[in-house]
Scaffold this motif. Structure first.
Motif, PDB file in Angstrom:
ATOM      1  N   SER A 184      21.558   3.935  56.256  1.00 28.86           N
ATOM      2  CA  SER A 184      21.104   2.904  55.320  1.00 28.86           C
ATOM      3  C   SER A 184      22.297   2.403  54.513  1.00 28.86           C
ATOM      4  N   GLN A 185      22.117   1.241  53.916  1.00 31.17           N
ATOM      5  CA  GLN A 185      23.169   0.704  53.047  1.00 31.17           C
ATOM      6  C   GLN A 185      23.355   1.593  51.825  1.00 31.17           C
ATOM      7  N   ALA A 186      22.265   2.222  51.359  1.00 39.91           N
ATOM      8  CA  ALA A 186      22.365   3.114  50.194  1.00 39.91           C
ATOM      9  C   ALA A 186      23.281   4.298  50.486  1.00 39.91           C
ATOM     10  N   VAL A 187      23.167   4.894  51.670  1.00 40.94           N
ATOM     11  CA  VAL A 187      24.038   6.021  52.033  1.00 40.94           C
ATOM     12  C   VAL A 187      25.479   5.524  52.190  1.00 40.94           C
ATOM     13  N   ALA A 188      25.659   4.366  52.803  1.00 41.58           N
ATOM     14  CA  ALA A 188      27.009   3.804  52.952  1.00 41.58           C
ATOM     15  C   ALA A 188      27.650   3.572  51.587  1.00 41.58           C
ATOM     16  N   THR A 189      26.893   2.996  50.673  1.00 37.58           N
ATOM     17  CA  THR A 189      27.400   2.728  49.323  1.00 37.58           C
ATOM     18  C   THR A 189      27.778   4.034  48.624  1.00 37.58           C
ATOM     19  N   ASP A 190      26.953   5.068  48.795  1.00 37.89           N
ATOM     20  CA  ASP A 190      27.261   6.368  48.197  1.00 37.89           C
ATOM     21  C   ASP A 190      28.573   6.918  48.758  1.00 37.89           C
ATOM     22  N   LEU A 191      28.775   6.827  50.062  1.00 41.26           N
ATOM     23  CA  LEU A 191      30.008   7.324  50.676  1.00 41.26           C
ATOM     24  C   LEU A 191      31.237   6.583  50.146  1.00 41.26           C
ATOM     25  N   ILE A 192      31.073   5.298  49.895  1.00 42.09           N
ATOM     26  CA  ILE A 192      32.190   4.454  49.440  1.00 42.09           C
ATOM     27  C   ILE A 192      32.451   4.614  47.944  1.00 42.09           C
ATOM     28  N   GLN A 193      31.391   4.780  47.135  1.00 38.85           N
ATOM     29  CA  GLN A 193      31.547   4.688  45.683  1.00 38.85           C
ATOM     30  C   GLN A 193      31.430   5.977  44.900  1.00 38.85           C
ATOM     31  N   ARG A 194      30.907   7.047  45.482  1.00 39.71           N
ATOM     32  CA  ARG A 194      30.715   8.255  44.679  1.00 39.71           C
ATOM     33  C   ARG A 194      32.048   8.734  44.120  1.00 39.71           C
ATOM     34  N   PRO A 195      32.074   9.103  42.836  1.00 39.75           N
ATOM     35  CA  PRO A 195      33.325   9.578  42.243  1.00 39.75           C
ATOM     36  C   PRO A 195      33.894  10.764  43.023  1.00 39.75           C
ATOM     37  N   GLY A 196      35.214  10.805  43.049  1.00 40.79           N
ATOM     38  CA  GLY A 196      35.891  11.862  43.793  1.00 40.79           C
ATOM     39  C   GLY A 196      36.485  11.282  45.059  1.00 40.79           C
ATOM     40  N   LEU A 197      36.457  12.041  46.113  1.00 36.94           N
ATOM     41  CA  LEU A 197      37.015  11.616  47.391  1.00 36.94           C
ATOM     42  C   LEU A 197      36.073  10.619  48.049  1.00 36.94           C
ATOM     43  N   ARG A 198      36.542   9.410  48.280  1.00 33.46           N
ATOM     44  CA  ARG A 198      35.694   8.350  48.831  1.00 33.46           C
ATOM     45  C   ARG A 198      36.038   8.098  50.293  1.00 33.46           C
TER      46      ARG A 198
END
Length: 174
Positions: free
Chosen positions: A75-89
């Motif tokens: 999903s786009q939500a999981v993709a966004t999390d992988l790209i934006q979550r603080p820490g290692l992106r």
């Protein structure tokens, strides 16, 4: 085995396969693709050592994904999390969104017929809401339970069935 069997691409799913598959593929100079099934190890609802453990696991997962040539998100939500979550992106150019398949026409027919899937075929006396999932805060069963009074106000015969187990089960049952 990768070289012995002339494997051209390694495609992994889930933690052990992601880690060992990515390392083996890199060692042999083969491309690797990982399919991510959700936003792993979010620190929601965690405190102290448990929260720190989740943060370390989150960073570890993401370091493995950085070894991959492509990461497939459902999903786009999981993709966004992988790209934006603080820490290692995970770099955005490595992520491809491939939604899980769903036969919309069949789902709509079953919903309109008010029938259970498979051989059960029993006509339901009321709308049935079923959530089958691990019971972790990120899955949101608590929100579904909180929404039920509004659903019942509109459809008093509606039924909710939760199927699963996990660290949030006790709070969801409460």
């Amino acid at each position: 085995q990768i070289e012995r069997w002339s494997i051209d691409l390694v495609h992994t799913h889930l933690w052990n396969a992601d880690l060992f598959g990515a390392l083996a593929a890199r060692r042999c100079g083969r491309p690797v693709v990982s399919t991510v099934h959700g936003s792993n190890f979010l620190p929601f609802g965690a405190h102290g050592l448990h929260k720190a453990r989740r943060q370390v696991l989150s960073l570890t997962y993401r370091s493995v994904y950085r070894l991959c040539d492509r990461v497939i998100a459902p999903s786009q939500a999981v993709a966004t999390d992988l790209i934006q979550r603080p820490g290692l992106r995970v770099p955005a150019d490595r992520i491809v969104v491939v939604p899980n398949g769903l036969d919309i026409a069949d789902t709509r027919r079953r919903a309109e017929a008010g029938r259970l899937p498979g051989d059960l075929g029993t006509r339901l006396p009321a709308p049935l809401i079923v959530c089958v999932a691990n019971m972790f805060a990120i899955k949101g069963q608590e929100w579904l339970v909180r929404a039920m009074p509004r659903v019942l106000a509109a459809i008093p015969q509606a039924l909710l069935v939760l199927v699963g187990d996990g660290e949030s089960r006790v709070s969801v049952e409460r």
